[in-house]
Motif scaffolding. Structure first.
Motif, mmCIF file in Angstrom:
data_model
loop_
_atom_site.group_PDB
_atom_site.id
_atom_site.type_symbol
_atom_site.label_atom_id
_atom_site.label_comp_id
_atom_site.label_asym_id
_atom_site.label_seq_id
_atom_site.Cartn_x
_atom_site.Cartn_y
_atom_site.Cartn_z
ATOM 1 N N LEU A 17 -5.299 -44.722 -58.161
ATOM 2 C CA LEU A 17 -4.399 -45.188 -58.658
ATOM 3 C C LEU A 17 -3.697 -44.025 -57.901
ATOM 4 O O LEU A 17 -3.974 -42.977 -57.161
ATOM 5 C CB LEU A 17 -4.377 -44.302 -59.917
ATOM 6 N N GLY A 18 -1.874 -44.658 -57.483
ATOM 7 C CA GLY A 18 -1.555 -44.039 -56.631
ATOM 8 C C GLY A 18 -1.500 -44.690 -54.781
ATOM 9 O O GLY A 18 -0.790 -43.439 -54.333
ATOM 10 N N SER A 19 -2.905 -45.380 -55.028
ATOM 11 C CA SER A 19 -3.127 -46.065 -53.600
ATOM 12 C C SER A 19 -2.580 -46.972 -52.909
ATOM 13 O O SER A 19 -3.161 -47.589 -51.715
ATOM 14 C CB SER A 19 -4.616 -45.705 -53.218
ATOM 15 N N GLY A 20 -1.757 -47.372 -53.437
ATOM 16 C CA GLY A 20 -0.850 -48.471 -53.109
ATOM 17 C C GLY A 20 -1.197 -50.119 -53.556
ATOM 18 O O GLY A 20 -0.671 -51.233 -53.281
ATOM 19 N N ASN A 21 -2.498 -50.213 -54.183
ATOM 20 C CA ASN A 21 -2.510 -51.623 -55.228
ATOM 21 C C ASN A 21 -1.742 -51.619 -56.575
ATOM 22 O O ASN A 21 -1.720 -50.589 -57.028
ATOM 23 C CB ASN A 21 -3.947 -50.710 -55.544
ATOM 24 N N VAL A 221 -0.176 -62.902 -51.725
ATOM 25 C CA VAL A 221 -0.708 -63.600 -50.104
ATOM 26 C C VAL A 221 -2.072 -62.018 -50.735
ATOM 27 O O VAL A 221 -1.523 -60.682 -51.322
ATOM 28 C CB VAL A 221 -0.377 -63.717 -49.196
ATOM 29 N N MET A 222 -3.371 -62.132 -49.911
ATOM 30 C CA MET A 222 -4.718 -61.414 -49.792
ATOM 31 C C MET A 222 -4.520 -61.144 -47.944
ATOM 32 O O MET A 222 -4.954 -61.672 -47.965
ATOM 33 C CB MET A 222 -5.021 -61.025 -50.736
ATOM 34 N N ASP A 223 -4.914 -59.674 -47.916
ATOM 35 C CA ASP A 223 -5.292 -59.009 -46.816
ATOM 36 C C ASP A 223 -6.784 -59.891 -46.853
ATOM 37 O O ASP A 223 -8.025 -59.013 -47.278
ATOM 38 C CB ASP A 223 -5.765 -57.906 -46.113
ATOM 39 N N THR A 263 2.733 -59.507 -52.472
ATOM 40 C CA THR A 263 1.638 -59.165 -52.152
ATOM 41 C C THR A 263 1.614 -58.361 -53.722
ATOM 42 O O THR A 263 1.862 -58.036 -54.433
ATOM 43 C CB THR A 263 1.900 -58.021 -51.377
ATOM 44 N N GLY A 264 -0.077 -57.695 -53.459
ATOM 45 C CA GLY A 264 -0.245 -57.246 -54.697
ATOM 46 C C GLY A 264 -1.025 -55.653 -53.850
ATOM 47 O O GLY A 264 -1.088 -55.153 -55.026
ATOM 48 N N ASP A 265 -1.121 -55.552 -52.511
ATOM 49 C CA ASP A 265 -1.371 -54.204 -52.135
ATOM 50 C C ASP A 265 -0.821 -53.906 -50.415
ATOM 51 O O ASP A 265 -0.569 -55.104 -50.049
ATOM 52 C CB ASP A 265 -2.510 -54.461 -51.885
ATOM 53 N N GLU A 266 -0.646 -52.307 -50.498
ATOM 54 C CA GLU A 266 -0.523 -52.506 -49.272
ATOM 55 C C GLU A 266 -0.713 -52.789 -48.043
ATOM 56 O O GLU A 266 -0.261 -53.698 -46.586
ATOM 57 C CB GLU A 266 0.191 -50.649 -49.009
ATOM 58 N N CYS A 267 -2.087 -53.637 -48.051
ATOM 59 C CA CYS A 267 -2.530 -54.027 -46.752
ATOM 60 C C CYS A 267 -2.098 -55.865 -46.234
ATOM 61 O O CYS A 267 -2.378 -55.674 -44.937
ATOM 62 C CB CYS A 267 -4.227 -53.443 -46.690
ATOM 63 N N ASP A 268 -1.589 -55.784 -47.656
ATOM 64 C CA ASP A 268 -1.495 -57.713 -47.246
ATOM 65 C C ASP A 268 -0.346 -57.750 -47.511
ATOM 66 O O ASP A 268 -0.126 -59.065 -46.017
ATOM 67 C CB ASP A 268 -0.857 -58.039 -49.123
ATOM 68 N N ALA A 269 0.718 -56.507 -46.056
ATOM 69 C CA ALA A 269 2.232 -57.047 -45.105
ATOM 70 C C ALA A 269 1.790 -57.455 -44.098
ATOM 71 O O ALA A 269 2.414 -58.775 -44.059
ATOM 72 C CB ALA A 269 2.791 -55.747 -44.986
ATOM 73 N N SER A 270 0.406 -57.837 -43.729
ATOM 74 C CA SER A 270 0.066 -58.620 -42.368
ATOM 75 C C SER A 270 0.099 -59.768 -42.625
ATOM 76 O O SER A 270 0.186 -60.540 -41.900
ATOM 77 C CB SER A 270 -1.358 -57.998 -41.547
ATOM 78 N N VAL A 271 -0.395 -60.602 -43.520
ATOM 79 C CA VAL A 271 -0.486 -61.474 -43.808
ATOM 80 C C VAL A 271 1.371 -62.431 -44.374
ATOM 81 O O VAL A 271 1.169 -62.961 -43.517
ATOM 82 C CB VAL A 271 -1.836 -61.757 -45.039
ATOM 83 N N VAL A 272 1.535 -61.660 -44.706
ATOM 84 C CA VAL A 272 3.317 -61.749 -45.114
ATOM 85 C C VAL A 272 3.452 -61.797 -43.771
ATOM 86 O O VAL A 272 4.927 -62.618 -43.221
ATOM 87 C CB VAL A 272 3.705 -60.800 -45.996
ATOM 88 N N VAL A 284 11.424 -69.536 -46.653
ATOM 89 C CA VAL A 284 10.242 -68.997 -46.752
ATOM 90 C C VAL A 284 11.136 -67.252 -47.143
ATOM 91 O O VAL A 284 10.655 -66.671 -45.722
ATOM 92 C CB VAL A 284 9.039 -68.607 -46.069
ATOM 93 N N THR A 285 11.277 -66.677 -47.810
ATOM 94 C CA THR A 285 11.426 -65.348 -48.298
ATOM 95 C C THR A 285 9.876 -64.512 -48.193
ATOM 96 O O THR A 285 9.077 -65.040 -48.841
ATOM 97 C CB THR A 285 12.430 -65.239 -49.119
ATOM 98 N N ALA A 286 10.574 -63.202 -48.429
ATOM 99 C CA ALA A 286 9.296 -62.360 -48.847
ATOM 100 C C ALA A 286 9.894 -61.179 -49.601
ATOM 101 O O ALA A 286 10.672 -60.821 -49.772
ATOM 102 C CB ALA A 286 8.156 -61.562 -47.565
ATOM 103 N N ALA A 287 8.844 -60.945 -51.292
ATOM 104 C CA ALA A 287 9.694 -59.603 -51.308
ATOM 105 C C ALA A 287 8.947 -58.269 -50.968
ATOM 106 O O ALA A 287 7.563 -58.852 -50.973
ATOM 107 C CB ALA A 287 9.073 -60.265 -53.153
ATOM 108 N N GLU A 288 9.463 -57.157 -51.642
ATOM 109 C CA GLU A 288 8.719 -56.181 -51.661
ATOM 110 C C GLU A 288 8.618 -55.911 -52.929
ATOM 111 O O GLU A 288 9.503 -54.372 -53.299
ATOM 112 C CB GLU A 288 9.673 -54.853 -50.852
ATOM 113 N N PRO A 289 7.150 -56.269 -54.012
ATOM 114 C CA PRO A 289 7.678 -55.464 -54.928
ATOM 115 C C PRO A 289 6.661 -54.058 -54.936
ATOM 116 O O PRO A 289 6.142 -53.914 -54.830
ATOM 117 C CB PRO A 289 6.178 -56.236 -55.705
#
Length: 410
Positions: A17-21, A221-223, A263-272, A284-289
């Protein structure tokens, strides 16, 4: 709510928990909502991956899950390997001390009994085993609540997961395949129930007005590199998934559709970043939820959602938005089937952009009917989770359960 000696019941919350997911934190938020509504006098704390984040966001004291801060970094040098080994020993005593301070520990949702993504046995499976074993030793009730499970091929991981489940005082699963998987791994599931994912108990944002043609499409998206059994071809799987997703986004843009990447996890930023670089278009735009609530707001404003992460799917379905799932594990197929959209699944490991676009068109043709179906299924999910929270009170807080029964008696 008090313990036998009259002091407030001490409740621990455990997990990555609190790890970016965002999904994991959404499950935590759901259980905290239950505790604050039904057991407001409980003293709550957490043992988790990101204690600073959990304390800042949820207002509860939190302890770091691992003594070794480099636990999830690859260790190549002798010093780093030694630190990891020492950390495993130190964590035995740290976990035991934390568990002993609590009357109840809840593991809120998450796929804690599965290895559908790359996972080492001496990582989280080992931590979960320590929790459940020390819980049994100190008579602290450990509850695995609406968790995910899947068949595990790696023998050490399977053994740790199996014993963790056996030692828990309460188990429930977020889908029937999870319960079936634990039964197949030798766990007696006779008294285990299946309930929806805990995120279905979170508040839903108000429905947005239709965006008008051409409507927005949210693409989650997802890494993604496959799972534990795909390590040998992880790069190939990732390339196919990423290339297919880029082609699909280009096809949407070609029809003038605004696309919002999620995204759903911090690691997905590279895919975006890769998609934005490959599809150079203002459409095409990207959100930062930062939370599942942020995800739901984005999805409620969309005409359609295409997503891969499990909790991205849940957020889309919960808002009643027609959803196409790119699936990498049985949990996603089971979720889509349960919500009445079982026909709209596409395999992540063999992503075919042309076929995906065909399914997308078919989904949008059924949009009105699917929205009605999702409204009905969401109501049913809310009722089932309300039942689970009552069952959880009876299992973990028997004194509170008896008091509630007396209050309700005519």
């Amino acid at each position: 709510m008090t313990s036998a000696d009259g002091s407030p019941v001490r409740v621990g919350l455990f997990g990555l928990l609190g790890s970016g997911n965002l999904g994991n934190d959404g499950s935590l938020e759901a259980v905290l909502g239950y505790l604050r509504a039904e057991h407001p006098e409980a003293v709550v704390s957490a043992l988790c991956g990101g204690p600073e984040v959990v304390t800042a966001r949820f207002g509860i004291p939190a302890t770091r899950l691992h003594w070794n801060r480099g636990e999830y970094r690859t260790a190549s040098r002798a010093g780093a390997v030694a630190a990891k080994g020492l950390g495993k020993l130190v964590d035995v005593f740290r976990t035991a001390a934390w568990v002993r301070r609590h009357d109840v520990v809840i593991v809120p949702g998450m796929g804690v009994l599965e290895a559908t993504l790359p996972l080492r046995p001496w990582g989280f499976p080992y931590s979960l085993f320590l929790l459940c074993a020390t819980g049994r030793l100190f008579r602290t009730r450990v509850a695995l609540v609406s968790v995910g499970a899947a068949a595990i091929g790696n023998r050490p991981t399977r053994a740790l997961v199996r014993w963790s489940a056996r030692l828990a005082a309460y188990r429930s699963y977020r889908d029937a395949p999870s319960r079936d998987a634990m039964r197949a791994m030798g766990v007696d599931t006779t008294h285990d129930e299946v309930y929806p994912d805990l995120a279905f108990s979170l508040p839903t944002p108000p429905a947005s007005a239709p965006s008008g043609p051409p409507g927005r499409v949210c693409v989650g998206v997802m890494d993604f590199h496959g799972g534990n059994d795909d390590r040998a071809r992880a790069d190939e799987i990732h390339r196919r998934y990423l290339d297919g997703t880029i082609r699909f986004v280009r096809a949407l843009v070609g029809e003038g559709r605004p696309v919002r990447l999620l995204t759903g996890d911090e690691c997905d930023a590279s895919v975006v970043a890769a998609i934005l670089d490959a599809v150079d278009s203002p459409l095409v735009t990207a959100a930062e939820p930062k939370s599942l609530a942020d995800l739901m707001k984005e999805m409620a404003a969309a005409d359609t959602v295409v997503a891969i992460r499990y909790h991205n799917l849940i957020c889309a379905l919960k808002t009643g938005t027609p959803t196409l799932a790119i699936t990498y594990a049985a949990k996603s197929d089971a979720l889509m089937d349960r919500m009445g959209l079982g026909a709209y699944c596409h395999p992540a490991r063999e992503l075919d952009a042309d076929r995906l676009f065909e399914q997308f068109r078919a989904l949008e043709k059924q949009s009105a009917e699917l929205r009605q179906t999702l409204t009905e299924r969401n109501r049913a999910a809310a009722r089932l989770l309300d039942h689970q929270f009552h069952a959880l009170t009876a299992a973990l807080f028997p004194a509170a359960g008896r008091t509630q029964t007396l209050r309700e008696a005519p």
